[in-house]
Design a protein around this motif. Structure first.
Motif, PDB file in Angstrom:
ATOM      1  N   GLY A 167      44.829  59.789   0.292  1.00 25.39           N
ATOM      2  CA  GLY A 167      44.784  60.394   1.784  1.00 25.39           C
ATOM      3  C   GLY A 167      44.058  59.364   2.517  1.00 25.39           C
ATOM      4  N   PHE A 168      44.850  58.706   3.132  1.00 31.09           N
ATOM      5  CA  PHE A 168      44.056  57.617   4.296  1.00 31.09           C
ATOM      6  C   PHE A 168      43.691  58.184   5.582  1.00 31.09           C
ATOM      7  CE2 PHE A 168      45.037  54.146   7.372  1.00 31.09           C
ATOM      8  CZ  PHE A 168      43.946  53.355   7.011  1.00 31.09           C
ATOM      9  N   VAL A 169      42.508  58.027   5.749  1.00 29.83           N
ATOM     10  CA  VAL A 169      41.856  58.192   6.956  1.00 29.83           C
ATOM     11  C   VAL A 169      41.232  56.972   7.654  1.00 29.83           C
ATOM     12  CG1 VAL A 169      40.042  59.628   8.082  1.00 29.83           C
ATOM     13  CG2 VAL A 169      40.995  60.289   6.097  1.00 29.83           C
ATOM     14  N   PRO A 170      42.030  56.666   8.906  1.00 34.39           N
ATOM     15  CA  PRO A 170      42.021  55.532   9.476  1.00 34.39           C
ATOM     16  C   PRO A 170      40.516  55.488  10.422  1.00 34.39           C
ATOM     17  CG  PRO A 170      44.160  56.362  10.322  1.00 34.39           C
ATOM     18  CD  PRO A 170      43.487  57.346   9.602  1.00 34.39           C
ATOM     19  N   THR A 171      39.822  54.362  10.319  1.00 32.17           N
ATOM     20  CA  THR A 171      38.417  54.604  11.044  1.00 32.17           C
ATOM     21  C   THR A 171      38.522  54.716  12.299  1.00 32.17           C
ATOM     22  OG1 THR A 171      38.441  52.082  11.203  1.00 32.17           O
ATOM     23  CG2 THR A 171      37.336  52.848   9.326  1.00 32.17           C
ATOM     24  N   GLU A 172      39.648  54.546  12.973  1.00 31.87           N
ATOM     25  CA  GLU A 172      39.744  54.937  14.457  1.00 31.87           C
ATOM     26  C   GLU A 172      39.527  56.468  14.622  1.00 31.87           C
ATOM     27  OE1 GLU A 172      41.555  52.887  12.401  1.00 31.87           O
ATOM     28  OE2 GLU A 172      42.419  51.105  13.927  1.00 31.87           O
ATOM     29  N   ILE A 173      40.188  57.236  13.630  1.00 29.77           N
ATOM     30  CA  ILE A 173      40.024  58.696  13.743  1.00 29.77           C
ATOM     31  C   ILE A 173      38.662  58.983  13.395  1.00 29.77           C
ATOM     32  CG2 ILE A 173      40.626  60.725  12.431  1.00 29.77           C
ATOM     33  CD1 ILE A 173      42.656  59.814  14.448  1.00 29.77           C
ATOM     34  N   VAL A 174      37.774  58.394  12.661  1.00 29.19           N
ATOM     35  CA  VAL A 174      36.611  58.794  12.293  1.00 29.19           C
ATOM     36  C   VAL A 174      35.637  58.460  13.578  1.00 29.19           C
ATOM     37  CG1 VAL A 174      34.477  58.113  10.991  1.00 29.19           C
ATOM     38  CG2 VAL A 174      36.839  58.118   9.563  1.00 29.19           C
ATOM     39  N   GLN A 175      35.896  57.717  14.473  1.00 25.66           N
ATOM     40  CA  GLN A 175      35.212  57.709  15.633  1.00 25.66           C
ATOM     41  C   GLN A 175      34.908  59.098  16.285  1.00 25.66           C
ATOM     42  OE1 GLN A 175      35.853  53.799  17.903  1.00 25.66           O
ATOM     43  NE2 GLN A 175      37.550  54.067  16.940  1.00 25.66           N
ATOM     44  N   ILE A 176      36.132  59.924  16.450  1.00 27.93           N
ATOM     45  CA  ILE A 176      36.218  61.047  16.899  1.00 27.93           C
ATOM     46  C   ILE A 176      36.013  62.175  16.038  1.00 27.93           C
ATOM     47  CG2 ILE A 176      37.255  60.347  18.879  1.00 27.93           C
ATOM     48  CD1 ILE A 176      39.763  61.733  17.831  1.00 27.93           C
ATOM     49  N   LYS A 177      36.170  62.214  14.858  1.00 23.42           N
ATOM     50  CA  LYS A 177      35.818  63.018  13.845  1.00 23.42           C
ATOM     51  C   LYS A 177      35.296  62.471  12.700  1.00 23.42           C
ATOM     52  CE  LYS A 177      38.540  66.672  11.190  1.00 23.42           C
ATOM     53  NZ  LYS A 177      37.803  67.793  11.599  1.00 23.42           N
ATOM     54  N   LYS A 178      33.866  62.751  12.961  1.00 22.04           N
ATOM     55  CA  LYS A 178      33.023  62.078  11.903  1.00 22.04           C
ATOM     56  C   LYS A 178      33.061  62.522  10.426  1.00 22.04           C
ATOM     57  CE  LYS A 178      30.884  60.006  15.405  1.00 22.04           C
ATOM     58  NZ  LYS A 178      31.577  58.562  15.692  1.00 22.04           N
ATOM     59  N   ASP A 179      33.671  63.808  10.391  1.00 23.10           N
ATOM     60  CA  ASP A 179      33.484  64.255   8.886  1.00 23.10           C
ATOM     61  C   ASP A 179      34.897  64.189   8.241  1.00 23.10           C
ATOM     62  OD1 ASP A 179      34.890  66.108  10.438  1.00 23.10           O
ATOM     63  OD2 ASP A 179      34.008  67.796   9.457  1.00 23.10           O
ATOM     64  N   ALA A 180      35.701  63.468   9.017  1.00 26.06           N
ATOM     65  CA  ALA A 180      37.288  63.369   8.332  1.00 26.06           C
ATOM     66  C   ALA A 180      37.269  62.769   7.071  1.00 26.06           C
ATOM     67  CB  ALA A 180      38.106  62.505   9.373  1.00 26.06           C
ATOM     68  N   VAL A 181      36.402  61.811   6.703  1.00 30.00           N
ATOM     69  CA  VAL A 181      36.669  61.150   5.415  1.00 30.00           C
ATOM     70  C   VAL A 181      35.867  62.099   4.371  1.00 30.00           C
ATOM     71  CG1 VAL A 181      36.024  59.355   3.828  1.00 30.00           C
ATOM     72  CG2 VAL A 181      36.357  58.785   6.095  1.00 30.00           C
ATOM     73  N   ASP A 182      34.645  62.666   4.546  1.00 31.41           N
ATOM     74  CA  ASP A 182      34.279  63.658   3.852  1.00 31.41           C
ATOM     75  C   ASP A 182      35.290  64.815   3.325  1.00 31.41           C
ATOM     76  OD1 ASP A 182      31.812  62.247   3.359  1.00 31.41           O
ATOM     77  OD2 ASP A 182      30.603  63.280   5.255  1.00 31.41           O
ATOM     78  N   GLN A 183      35.867  65.444   4.561  1.00 28.66           N
ATOM     79  CA  GLN A 183      36.799  66.686   4.302  1.00 28.66           C
ATOM     80  C   GLN A 183      37.954  66.020   3.480  1.00 28.66           C
ATOM     81  OE1 GLN A 183      38.376  67.784   8.240  1.00 28.66           O
ATOM     82  NE2 GLN A 183      39.331  69.579   7.176  1.00 28.66           N
TER      83      GLN A 183
END
Length: 210
Positions: free
Chosen positions: A48-64
């Motif tokens: 499940g690859f979460v780009p860091t570009e997404i983490v900028q707007i969705k802080k909990d994306a990786v934790d999810q």
């Protein structure tokens, strides 16, 4: 999410099977990650690859995503994150790279803020897939001939532009499917508008690494 029949058809289209290694790019709530986890079984693997570009707007994306990987029976799932074009550095050679309703974002300010481009990502995918591996792209269709002009305002992209960009990275178009198409979509409405949300005209391409 699609009904069961469409899910099954898309899994076949993507050629995800027992023992397959899949990279699910920007998995969102993890719905497809869970499905792939069930299909590939203990001999397969799902990143499940979460780009860091997404983490900028969705802080909990990786934790999810980590929470999905921690669910009972998900030992074959691994949550990983890096800049978009650094995806090969945190994953392993894969049979399938799955990109669902995200390709158009490569042409938005959010994704390009850190310098990523569609061309660079397509080359990264080519690097990471095994020989004969499948690069599967499903996205909201824009009007024919519109190119990438509607990616920011409507979150749509002309399928012809996607094909040209991906083939430029060395991929060959292997198959396309109309299973998630909607001929009644006027292609002029933002995909989040209630009148068209979840009913947009979508294209499905399967490219292979030559």
């Amino acid at each position: 999410m699609y009904d069961q029949a469409k899910q099954s058809e898309l899994i076949r289209f993507a050629r995800v099977a027992v023992g397959t290694t899949v990279i699910d790019v920007w998995p969102g709530d993890g719905d497809w990650t869970r499905i792939f986890s069930d299909v590939v079984g203990p001999e397969g693997r799902v990143f499940g690859f979460v780009p860091t570009e997404i983490v900028q707007i969705k802080k909990d994306a990786v934790d999810q995503m980590r929470a999905v990987a921690g669910e009972p029976g998900r030992e074959n799932v691994e949550a990983v994150s890096a800049d978009l074009v650094a995806m090969p550095e945190v994953t392993e050679p894969a049979d399938v790279l799955w990109l669902h309703l995200f390709y158009h974002d490569f042409h938005t300010a959010l994704i390009q803020a850190k310098g990523a481009t569609a061309g660079e990502f397509n080359r990264a995918v080519y690097e990471r897939l095994k020989p004969g591996g499948a690069y599967v792209i499903i996205d909201h269709a824009a009007a024919a001939g519109s190119g990438t002009s509607d990616t920011q305002a409507l979150h749509r992209i002309d399928p012809a532009s996607v094909r040209a960009e991906v083939e430029a990275a060395g991929f060959v178009l292997d198959a396309e499917s109309s299973i998630v198409a909607n001929k009644d979509d006027p292609h002029a409405i933002k995909v989040f508008d209630p009148s068209i949300k979840d009913k947009t005209d979508r294209f499905a391409y399967r490219f292979v690494k030559a």
